[in-house]
Design an enzyme around this catalytic site. Structure first.
Site, PDB file in Angstrom:
ATOM      1  N   TRP A 142      -5.772   5.502  -0.696  1.00  0.00           N
ATOM      2  CA  TRP A 142      -5.132   6.730  -1.187  1.00  0.00           C
ATOM      3  C   TRP A 142      -3.615   6.632  -1.225  1.00  0.00           C
ATOM      4  CZ3 TRP A 142      -2.027   7.674   2.845  1.00  0.00           C
ATOM      5  CH2 TRP A 142      -2.448   7.259   4.115  1.00  0.00           C
ATOM      6  N   ASN A 143      -3.016   5.597  -0.635  1.00  0.00           N
ATOM      7  CA  ASN A 143      -1.562   5.695  -0.409  1.00  0.00           C
ATOM      8  C   ASN A 143      -0.727   5.511  -1.677  1.00  0.00           C
ATOM      9  OD1 ASN A 143      -2.398   3.014  -0.204  1.00  0.00           O
ATOM     10  ND2 ASN A 143      -0.746   2.449   1.185  1.00  0.00           N
ATOM     11  N   LYS A 166     -13.714   2.920  -7.799  1.00  0.00           N
ATOM     12  CA  LYS A 166     -13.903   4.022  -6.849  1.00  0.00           C
ATOM     13  C   LYS A 166     -12.576   4.315  -6.145  1.00  0.00           C
ATOM     14  CE  LYS A 166     -14.870   4.634  -2.569  1.00  0.00           C
ATOM     15  NZ  LYS A 166     -14.088   5.848  -2.310  1.00  0.00           N
ATOM     16  N   SER A 218      -8.297  -0.655   4.625  1.00  0.00           N
ATOM     17  CA  SER A 218      -8.035  -1.042   6.015  1.00  0.00           C
ATOM     18  C   SER A 218      -8.794  -2.312   6.406  1.00  0.00           C
ATOM     19  CB  SER A 218      -8.444   0.103   6.937  1.00  0.00           C
ATOM     20  OG  SER A 218      -9.843   0.306   6.826  1.00  0.00           O
ATOM     21  N   GLU A 239      -7.428  -6.887   0.018  1.00  0.00           N
ATOM     22  CA  GLU A 239      -6.017  -6.538   0.266  1.00  0.00           C
ATOM     23  C   GLU A 239      -6.041  -5.559   1.429  1.00  0.00           C
ATOM     24  OE1 GLU A 239      -3.511  -7.814  -1.232  1.00  0.00           O
ATOM     25  OE2 GLU A 239      -4.175  -8.511  -3.194  1.00  0.00           O
ATOM     26  N   CYS A 273       1.446  -0.214   2.934  1.00  0.00           N
ATOM     27  CA  CYS A 273       0.920  -1.428   3.582  1.00  0.00           C
ATOM     28  C   CYS A 273       2.037  -2.414   3.880  1.00  0.00           C
ATOM     29  CB  CYS A 273      -0.144  -2.070   2.697  1.00  0.00           C
ATOM     30  SG  CYS A 273       0.388  -2.393   1.011  1.00  0.00           S
TER      31      CYS A 273
END
Ligand code: NAD
Length: 516
Positions: A142-143, A166, A218, A239, A273
């Site tokens: 979501w970031n 997705k 994550s 990633e 990240c």
């Protein structure tokens, strides 16, 4: 027992908690239908000239430019970042579209044709083909809800794949806008499906039979995805998270370093990240750096008003609670708050920590918010050793004079190192992005990211198909002697090479005697 499938996913304003859009989550049956549609639509998409696909991307870029304010507002509203940061994200998506429709990207997908360098293979002609994988799955966090999916979906499409995307359950609307604009630009129905949902939808995509899975998220979820992919032998690119070091050398301008590191840490409210999550400062610069960053953190505008904030709220209260637990753990183990910004309740105030030790969670785990440990080190060697001690290796930055800064950068165990700036590498369309160690495997962005979206196949052509090969049966003494002479000719030097050349004639006569 697995959690029940969330039936709805929501677009919510992180600043107010207001839910402004709801979607049915796609279940396994919906994913299977989307996969079938993608399978049906993909061959025609892959069969079209690549220039046509590049033109679709060009149209997409123009459409996004025309609707950039709407897109940035949507991203800001759904993710909580200030509109100016959201506009930066929109800009990067346009950059991706431009790069992946450029001659450089298209040339990388062209077949390569050559004669092999092996002397034994002089009759062969090689063709290396880069063909689409088929249908790929993309699971996104979501970031950066527009930029991260786009950075994989765009090269996957130009390479001729169909895509099941997705988005995170926290940010479905941004990805749906991406899908809408790509559709309007000419991506045919079925070739790109945006499938809102939570973990269950992600699991369904991972196990539905896609040809490759691209996961960004994550470490914990990445591990589950990698295991599921391994069980089916589906290739996956991961990633994952990071605990990026920033190294401030004694030669650095501490004011520049403090400005840059604080910006990188607090951009997107620290939910990046590749943000610096541990700062190592050489002893002679430590006090001045700490004073500079402490002064600046207090000047930040921290607010729930997205329009005026430099740092806003984290995306969900749970994120704030997780970060607070990491801060509490550090304080319980003896860390000291050097300075923090002031902000309203509900916003995690950017905080600078000192007096850190290795057992603290902030030193070992990823911290996903504006919390910054600053550690004094004796010298660059100690900084490199501590920086590399992390289980992560996503990216890093080094601040100081060249050429020392470059020398230090080369010693860091990270996918990317930025010198005298923060974050920027992950947004450069032509730069491969990805980590080492537990930060993942595979690369997105750049030509490396494009080549992750193809299967490389090889055709080996024979130029004299009517003639037998010298190495075929029957073997015999003449072949062994001739082969040794040939090896001397091909790989020996001086006299051995010349003798090999003469001896290799035996091979030629063997070949002649076998002609039919
Ligand atoms: P997350 O792992 O919680 O979720 C990522 C995605 O996986 C979401 O779409 C989620 O719905 C889906 N998912 C959850 N369970 C799943 C399952 N079992 N199978 C398949 N999919 C599943 O991550 P997040 O909180 O959305 O994102 C933050 C994390 O992402 C941070 O660790 C951050 O460092 C990382 N990240 C990495 C990069 C990078 O490029 N390396 C970029 C951005 C974010």
């Amino acid at each position: 027992m697995s959690a029940p499938q969330a039936r709805l996913v929501e677009s919510r304003d992180p600043s107010t908690g207001e839910v402004w859009r709801r979607f049915d989550a796609c279940d396994a049956a919906a994913v299977a239908r989307a996969l079938q549609q993608a399978r049906d639509a993909q061959p025609a998409w892959a069969g079209a000239p690549i220039a046509d696909r590049a033109r679709v991307l060009e149209r997409f870029r123009k459409l996004l430019f025309a609707r950039r304010h709407e897109a940035a507002e949507l991203v800001s509203r759904e993710n909580g970042k200030p509109p100016i940061e959201a506009m930066g994200e929109v800009m990067l998506v346009m950059d991706f579209a431009r790069f992946y429709s450029s001659g450089k990207a298209l040339r990388a997908l062209r077949p390569q044709r050559f004669t092999p360098q092996s002397m034994a293979m002089w009759r062969k002609r090689i063709e290396i083909l880069h063909e689409p994988l088929g249908v790929v799955g993309v699971i996104a966090p979501w970031n950066y809800p527009l930029m991260l999916p786009a950075g994989i979906v765009i090269p996957a499409l130009v390479a001729g794949n169909a895509v099941l995307l997705k988005p995170s359950e926290f940010t479905p609307s941004s990805a749906l806008l991406l899908g809408e604009l790509l559709g309007e630009a000419g991506v045919p129905p079925g070739v790109l499906a945006v499938l809102p949902g939570a973990g269950e939808t992600g699991r369904a995509i991972t196990t539905c039979g896609v040809d490759k899975l691209f996961f960004t998220g994550s470490e914990a979820t990445g591990r589950a995805v990698a295991i599921a992919c391994a069980e089916q032998l589906v290739p996956c690119s991961l990633e994952l998270g990071g605990s990026d070091p920033a190294i401030v050398l004694a030669s650095a301008d501490v004011n520049i370093a403090a400005d840059g590191i604080l910006w990188g840490r607090c951009f997107n409210a620290g939910q990046t990240c590749v943000a610096a999550k541990r700062v190592f400062v050489e002893a002679p610069a430590y006090d001045a750096f700490l004073l500079a960053i402490a002064t600046r953190v207090k000047e930040l505008s921290v607010s729930l008003d997205r329009g005026s904030a430099e740092v806003g709220t984290l995306i969900r209260p749970q994120q704030r609670e997780m970060l607070q637990a990491q801060l509490d753990d550090a304080l319980a183990h003896g860390a000291r708050v050097v300075a923090s910004a002031s902000g309203p309740a509900g916003v995690f105030a950017p905080t600078i920590l000192a007096d850190l030790s290795d057992e603290m969670r902030v030193m070992r785990e990823e911290t996903f918010g504006p919390l910054l440990p600053v550690i004094r080190v004796r010298d660059a060697n100690e900084a490199v050793r501590l920086a590399n001690a992390s289980t992560y290796g996503l990216s890093a930055s080094v601040w100081g004079d060249e050429p020392q800064a470059s020398r230090v950068a080369r010693r860091l165990d990270a996918g990317t190192v930025v010198i005298n700036d923060a974050l920027v590498a992950a947004g450069l369309a032509e730069v491969p992005h990805g980590g080492v160690k537990r930060s993942g495997s595979g690369r997105s962005h750049g030509i490396a990211g494009l080549l992750e979206c193809v299967k490389t196949r090889t055709l080996v052509h024979e130029t004299l198909p009517g003639k037998p090969q010298v190495w075929w049966f029957p073997y015999g003494g003449a072949l062994a002697a001739g082969m040794d002479a040939f090896l001397s000719m091909a790989h020996g030097s001086g006299g051995a090479r010349l003798r090999g050349l003469l001896g290799a004639r035996a091979l030629v006569s063997r070949l002649k005697s076998r002609r039919r």
